[in-house]
Write a protein that holds these residues in place. Structure first.
Motif, PDB file in Angstrom:
ATOM      1  N   MET A 189       3.423 -26.150 -21.293  1.00 53.47           N
ATOM      2  CA  MET A 189       4.784 -26.131 -20.744  1.00 53.47           C
ATOM      3  C   MET A 189       5.322 -24.714 -20.666  1.00 53.47           C
ATOM      4  N   LEU A 190       5.030 -23.911 -21.701  1.00 54.97           N
ATOM      5  CA  LEU A 190       5.532 -22.545 -21.716  1.00 54.97           C
ATOM      6  C   LEU A 190       4.983 -21.789 -20.506  1.00 54.97           C
ATOM      7  N   CYS A 191       3.673 -21.910 -20.290  1.00 55.22           N
ATOM      8  CA  CYS A 191       3.074 -21.236 -19.139  1.00 55.22           C
ATOM      9  C   CYS A 191       3.690 -21.752 -17.842  1.00 55.22           C
ATOM     10  N   VAL A 192       3.905 -23.085 -17.765  1.00 53.63           N
ATOM     11  CA  VAL A 192       4.471 -23.661 -16.549  1.00 53.63           C
ATOM     12  C   VAL A 192       5.851 -23.077 -16.288  1.00 53.63           C
ATOM     13  N   TYR A 226      -1.021 -35.330  -8.624  1.00 53.11           N
ATOM     14  CA  TYR A 226      -2.378 -35.828  -8.462  1.00 53.11           C
ATOM     15  C   TYR A 226      -2.950 -35.480  -7.108  1.00 53.11           C
ATOM     16  N   VAL A 227      -2.080 -35.184  -6.122  1.00 58.16           N
ATOM     17  CA  VAL A 227      -2.589 -34.732  -4.828  1.00 58.16           C
ATOM     18  C   VAL A 227      -2.941 -33.248  -4.889  1.00 58.16           C
ATOM     19  N   SER A 228      -2.006 -32.420  -5.384  1.00 62.10           N
ATOM     20  CA  SER A 228      -2.292 -30.983  -5.388  1.00 62.10           C
ATOM     21  C   SER A 228      -3.438 -30.685  -6.342  1.00 62.10           C
ATOM     22  N   GLY A 229      -3.487 -31.390  -7.477  1.00 61.17           N
ATOM     23  CA  GLY A 229      -4.568 -31.161  -8.422  1.00 61.17           C
ATOM     24  C   GLY A 229      -5.920 -31.440  -7.785  1.00 61.17           C
ATOM     25  N   VAL A 230      -6.008 -32.583  -7.078  1.00 63.87           N
ATOM     26  CA  VAL A 230      -7.268 -32.945  -6.436  1.00 63.87           C
ATOM     27  C   VAL A 230      -7.651 -31.896  -5.394  1.00 63.87           C
ATOM     28  N   ILE A 231      -6.656 -31.453  -4.603  1.00 66.06           N
ATOM     29  CA  ILE A 231      -6.966 -30.461  -3.573  1.00 66.06           C
ATOM     30  C   ILE A 231      -7.395 -29.139  -4.209  1.00 66.06           C
ATOM     31  N   MET A 246      -7.911 -25.617 -24.708  1.00 66.75           N
ATOM     32  CA  MET A 246      -7.150 -26.057 -25.872  1.00 66.75           C
ATOM     33  C   MET A 246      -7.287 -25.041 -27.008  1.00 66.75           C
ATOM     34  N   ASP A 247      -8.509 -24.472 -27.166  1.00 66.03           N
ATOM     35  CA  ASP A 247      -8.684 -23.469 -28.221  1.00 66.03           C
ATOM     36  C   ASP A 247      -8.415 -22.074 -27.686  1.00 66.03           C
ATOM     37  N   ASP A 248      -8.866 -21.842 -26.471  1.00 64.80           N
ATOM     38  CA  ASP A 248      -8.873 -20.481 -25.993  1.00 64.80           C
ATOM     39  C   ASP A 248      -8.498 -20.494 -24.507  1.00 64.80           C
ATOM     40  N   ALA A 249      -7.216 -20.318 -24.241  1.00 64.14           N
ATOM     41  CA  ALA A 249      -6.760 -20.406 -22.862  1.00 64.14           C
ATOM     42  C   ALA A 249      -6.949 -19.070 -22.163  1.00 64.14           C
ATOM     43  N   THR A 250      -7.654 -19.103 -21.041  1.00 65.21           N
ATOM     44  CA  THR A 250      -7.768 -17.896 -20.225  1.00 65.21           C
ATOM     45  C   THR A 250      -7.222 -18.218 -18.843  1.00 65.21           C
ATOM     46  N   PHE A 251      -7.078 -17.174 -18.043  1.00 66.64           N
ATOM     47  CA  PHE A 251      -6.618 -17.379 -16.673  1.00 66.64           C
ATOM     48  C   PHE A 251      -7.581 -18.307 -15.938  1.00 66.64           C
ATOM     49  N   TRP A 252      -8.878 -18.128 -16.224  1.00 69.42           N
ATOM     50  CA  TRP A 252      -9.915 -18.868 -15.509  1.00 69.42           C
ATOM     51  C   TRP A 252      -9.832 -20.378 -15.757  1.00 69.42           C
ATOM     52  N   ASN A 253      -9.608 -20.779 -17.018  1.00 68.94           N
ATOM     53  CA  ASN A 253      -9.630 -22.220 -17.278  1.00 68.94           C
ATOM     54  C   ASN A 253      -8.235 -22.853 -17.354  1.00 68.94           C
ATOM     55  N   PHE A 254      -7.180 -22.045 -17.341  1.00 71.32           N
ATOM     56  CA  PHE A 254      -5.845 -22.615 -17.572  1.00 71.32           C
ATOM     57  C   PHE A 254      -4.936 -22.516 -16.354  1.00 71.32           C
ATOM     58  N   PHE A 255      -5.321 -21.710 -15.354  1.00 71.59           N
ATOM     59  CA  PHE A 255      -4.372 -21.460 -14.271  1.00 71.59           C
ATOM     60  C   PHE A 255      -4.166 -22.690 -13.390  1.00 71.59           C
ATOM     61  N   LEU A 256      -5.240 -23.412 -13.092  1.00 76.03           N
ATOM     62  CA  LEU A 256      -5.098 -24.558 -12.178  1.00 76.03           C
ATOM     63  C   LEU A 256      -4.148 -25.629 -12.707  1.00 76.03           C
ATOM     64  N   PRO A 257      -4.291 -26.093 -13.968  1.00 74.29           N
ATOM     65  CA  PRO A 257      -3.301 -27.076 -14.446  1.00 74.29           C
ATOM     66  C   PRO A 257      -1.880 -26.543 -14.419  1.00 74.29           C
ATOM     67  N   VAL A 258      -1.706 -25.289 -14.811  1.00 72.46           N
ATOM     68  CA  VAL A 258      -0.355 -24.721 -14.812  1.00 72.46           C
ATOM     69  C   VAL A 258       0.208 -24.693 -13.403  1.00 72.46           C
ATOM     70  N   LEU A 259      -0.628 -24.247 -12.456  1.00 75.40           N
ATOM     71  CA  LEU A 259      -0.166 -24.155 -11.068  1.00 75.40           C
ATOM     72  C   LEU A 259       0.181 -25.540 -10.522  1.00 75.40           C
ATOM     73  N   THR A 260      -0.655 -26.532 -10.861  1.00 74.75           N
ATOM     74  CA  THR A 260      -0.437 -27.880 -10.343  1.00 74.75           C
ATOM     75  C   THR A 260       0.911 -28.433 -10.786  1.00 74.75           C
ATOM     76  N   ILE A 261       1.240 -28.253 -12.072  1.00 72.68           N
ATOM     77  CA  ILE A 261       2.534 -28.776 -12.534  1.00 72.68           C
ATOM     78  C   ILE A 261       3.674 -27.967 -11.927  1.00 72.68           C
ATOM     79  N   SER A 262       3.514 -26.640 -11.914  1.00 72.71           N
ATOM     80  CA  SER A 262       4.632 -25.804 -11.466  1.00 72.71           C
ATOM     81  C   SER A 262       4.997 -26.083 -10.023  1.00 72.71           C
TER      82      SER A 262
END
Lengths: 361, 488
Positions: A136-139, A179-184, A220-236
């Protein structure tokens, strides 16, 4: 002001009580209990076995009594089986008689035991909340500034090309559920066979196989731009459009105000008008919207955590609900209700502070 | 049969299209950059006070952008026209365009008639003065016609949406049908899903599910919201406090939690959705009864027959809707008898009913709050005071004075809310709740497709884009309506 906040807190408490009671009642309907007994015991349990399993654990008592036990205002159940074992809601088999507490509920700080995770509910919820808090903070860090920038840019010159492009963009994002933007996004940016990643990998622009990672489990343990950006972008993205449109509306209204015209006629630079005169007044309305948007983010969090397999609070909600884990589900709903009501309270109080024209009596 | 490419024999046009799109994009970006630099006096006033086009570099780039846009639009139309003529000769796009011919015809007829008579059509006609509104309306009507023509009359689809074709599992778009009979359609236009069913036909069938449920659920939510919101706003007091508390209570639930609590097979067994349906679906009946009675009660000779006929028909529909197999509520232990089966006009399966109830239940409180706010505002107007002085009853004032004057915001919200309901239905499908797993609706299809998303994205992307375009269309339509209703 103090009385206003007190009254609001009272209503909050009442709402939370009603809501938890509804959740409690729905999860304690007999078919749900039967499912619970069968998943906890075994699937081929006879009806009598189900009855005795539920009866021994106090599930078949009247709902208000059970709710009172959960709250901690009614003594917990105690069962003595035929072979002399004694166990209860508040203690396990083999506890000496003097150590057995009579009450154990939310008031005593005991949130119960999760039947899915075989753990105490309190710590489980707290760990998951921590993980979702990170998300949420990142979002919020991504969503709020970009939404405000888009809204202000679109609203400062109503009807310009920039206004039209940005408004179309905000409408498009409000029409794209997670669920649409995430899939795309996963298909275009995180697939090793389709979309951009194979192209970029061919050209040697990226080292890994994909541009982003389609699963956020490792974040969950180690958030980087590579593995965390897509979920953050999808919610935002889904929340952003709405805030941007509200900001735009408020900005266009401010830009037609008398004092802006005065400033223009005085010969103040356009950038100074926007930054010094218009912005502060234009940001009052979006503040409320942002606060009220946070409960909506909760929905997005559930979808995105399921889609990207990020085991946070939303994932917990899905697990608790689909397995009818009563006490976990109650804790989850208490937390989400508190989030909803506290953000409403903050938005009301903040509005008064930001807008001196409004007074609470 | 060979596999199809996206554009087939029209492929020579592709570089032109990319060029046009590229020019348009670059021009737009440059234009937005330029607008940060204040430029004075680019717009000159010509003779007779007519504003001339922008001059200088801004004007030039603006023109380039516009030409790029029209060129790309024209090319897309060209692809579709070529498809209508050549069918699959023009690739997958052409093949789809040919399949959509009935939809194109229906759309063209609708638009031609509407634009011809737009001055006589009130707010609906005014929609055709706004470009945004027209684009939105076109997108929405595209899916409405697709749903009706494809879902009911089986016109658009190429294959059966449920039958599995061996050898077509997870095949890419445009794959030729394995072991095809001459009578079959020879290709899977949008490929096969993980159960070897045609994605294109499922997309079309799915649109019918959405087009059926979303507007109906929204109408019911509006009936509930209006019937409760008007008195809450008009009378105020204890009633308002109580109803607002209830609405806030429901709104404080996260939507997904409500869905997970309500839309499960276990809850269906308890009969709870049937009770909720009985309560929620009675609101249209109450609404109509009050609406007619408050207007006509001064003329009993007219009122009584009108009420009997209208309420009889609606009541029959209501009873058919809530009774299933001759029972209103059916649980394992008891049964409340309902309409006998020979009188039952249609059956809604318990799965669909619970989805419907859940969506109405989630939407109604928001509508309630909007209507209550509007009623609070409008009841202070002079015409309401005039009606009170005339001695009109409170329900007459609410339904015939306040409600018609609140219609603008309500119509706009109605369009937005259909879009939101579509999103909610998709959410339900995404979590696999409610509708059965083979249902072709878009949410369920996305859910089924997301497991193999990084390997075979087409099965999830197609319904995702369809849902996106429908909701976008509804939002644009709402925007156009808002613009036009504010104009007068």
């Amino acid at each position: 002001m103090g009385i206003f906040i007190l009254r609001r807190l009272g209503v909050m408490l009442l709402t939370a009580l009603c809501l938890t009671f509804i959740v409690f009642w729905l999860t304690n309907l007999y078919p749900n209990l039967e499912k619970l007994a069968k998943t906890q015991g075994n699937f081929r349990m006879s009806d009598e076995a189900v009855e005795s399993y539920l009866g021994n654990r106090g599930y078949l008592d009247p709902t208000p009594v059970k709710f009172g036990r959960w709250l901690g205002v009614v003594p917990g159940w105690v069962t003595e089986t035929e072979d002399g074992k004694v166990f209860g809601r508040c203690f396990g088999d083999g506890t000496p008689e003097e150590d057995r507490p009579r009450f154990c509920g939310v008031i005593q700080g005991d949130w119960g035991f999760s039947t899915v995770f075989k753990e105490d509910v309190g710590p489980t919820v707290l760990t998951r909340l921590g993980l979702t808090g990170k998300l949420m903070l990142c979002v919020i860090l991504l969503m709020v500034p970009s939404a405000l920038v888009v809204g202000v840019l679109a609203g400062m010159r109503e009807g310009s090309r920039m206004d039209r492009s940005l408004s179309t963009f905000s409408i498009a994002t409000t029409a794209t559920p997670e669920y649409v933007s995430g899939v795309i996004f996963i298909a275009v940016l995180a697939s090793s066979r389709f979309g951009l990643s194979p192209l970029l990998a061919d050209w040697g622009w990226i080292d890994s196989k994909t541009l982003f990672l389609g699963s956020a489990t490792s974040a969950m343990d180690d958030a980087t731009f590579w593995n965390f950006f897509l979920p953050v972008l999808t919610i935002s993205l889904y929340g952003m459009g709405y805030i941007a449109r509200m900001t735009r509306a408020s900005m266009t209204e401010v830009m037609t105000a008398q004092y802006i015209r005065t400033a223009r006629l005085k010969g103040v630079k356009f950038s100074d008008i926007v930054l010094k005169h218009a912005l502060r007044n234009a940001l009052i309305a979006p503040f409320t919207v942002i606060m009220l948007q946070i409960p909506w983010l909760l929905n997005g969090v559930v979808i995105v955590e399921t889609l990207f397999n990020y085991k946070g609070f939303g994932w917990l909600l899905v697990q608790a609900a689909s397995n009818n884990d009563i006490e976990l589900l109650l804790a989850v709903s208490v937390v989400s209700v508190i989030v909803v009501l506290v953000t409403q309270l903050i938005s009301d109080i903040g509005y008064v502070f930001l807008n001196p024209r409004i007074r609470i009596t | 049969m060979e596999a199809l490419t996206w554009t087939g024999s029209m492929s020579w046009l592709n570089p032109v299209l990319w060029l046009a799109v590229g020019i348009m994009a670059v021009a737009y970006v440059v234009q937005i950059m330029l607008s940060f630099i204040p430029a004075a006096g680019v717009r000159t006033i010509g003779t007779g006070g007519v504003a001339a086009a922008n001059q200088g570099i801004t004007g030039l780039i603006g023109k380039v952008g516009a030409y790029g846009f029209f060129a790309s639009l024209g090319l897309v139309v060209l692809y579709l026209l070529a498809g209508v003529v050549m069918g699959t000769g023009a690739g997958i796009i052409g093949g789809m365009s040919r399949q959509f011919v009935p939809v194109w015809i229906a759309l063209i007829v609708t638009f031609a008639l509407s634009i011809k008579f737009k001055r006589k059509l009130g707010l609906y006609g005014k929609l055709f003065d706004s470009t945004v509104g027209m684009i939105g309306f076109a997108l929405v009507m595209f899916w409405v016609f697709t749903g009706i023509l494809g879902g009911v009359f089986d016109l658009v689809i190429t294959h059966d949406s449920l039958s599995q074709v061996s050898g077509m599992k997870n095949k890419l778009p445009g794959t030729a049908l394995a072991r095809a009979e001459p009578a079959d359609y020879q290709w899977f236009l949008l490929g096969g899903d993980n159960l070897a069913r045609d994605v294109f036909s499922r997309l079309i069938k799915g649109s019918w599910v959405v087009i059926q449920i979303a507007p109906m659920a929204t109408i019911f939510a509006f009936m509930v919201g209006i019937t409760l919101g008007l008195p809450a706003g008009y009378y105020g007091g204890k009633l308002d406090v109580f109803l607002s508390f209830l609405a806030n209570l429901i709104l404080a639930f996260p939507v997904i939690l409500i869905f997970y609590l309500l839309v499960t097979p276990e809850i269906v067994l308890t009969g709870l959705p049937s009770y909720m349906a009985i309560v929620l679906f009675v609101f249209p009946l109450v609404f109509l009864a009050v609406l007619l009675n408050s207007r006509l009660y001064t003329q009993p000779s007219l009122r009584t027959p009108v009420m009997i006929v209208i309420l009889g028909v609606i009541g029959w529909l209501y009873l058919s809707m809530i009774s299933n197999d001759g029972a209103l509520v059916k649980t394992l232990t008891y049964e409340i008898p309902g309409l006998p089966t020979f009188l039952d006009l249609f059956d809604i399966g318990p799965g669909l009913l619970v989805v419907f109830v859940a969506v109405v239940f989630v939407n109604a409180p928001t509508v309630f709050r909007i209507v209550r706010g509007l009623a609070l505002d409008i009841k202070t107007r002079d015409y309401v005071a005039a009606a009170q002085t005339r001695g009109e009853g409170p329900w007459y004032i609410m339904l015939w004075e306040i409600l018609p004057n609140a219609r603008g915001p309500l119509i706009v919200d109605f369009c937005l809310r259909i879009g939101y309901t579509t999103i909610l239905l998709g959410t339900l499908g995404f979590f696999g709740l409610g509708l059965e797993s083979e249902s072709p609706d878009w949410g369920t299809t996305i859910n089924a497709g997301r497991r193999l998303l990084s390997l075979y994205p087409h099965a999830a992307i197609a319904p995702a884009l369809a849902l996106l375009s429908l909701v976008l269309g509804l939002n644009l339509l709402a925007d156009g309506l808002r613009e036009e209703s504010l104009r007068d």
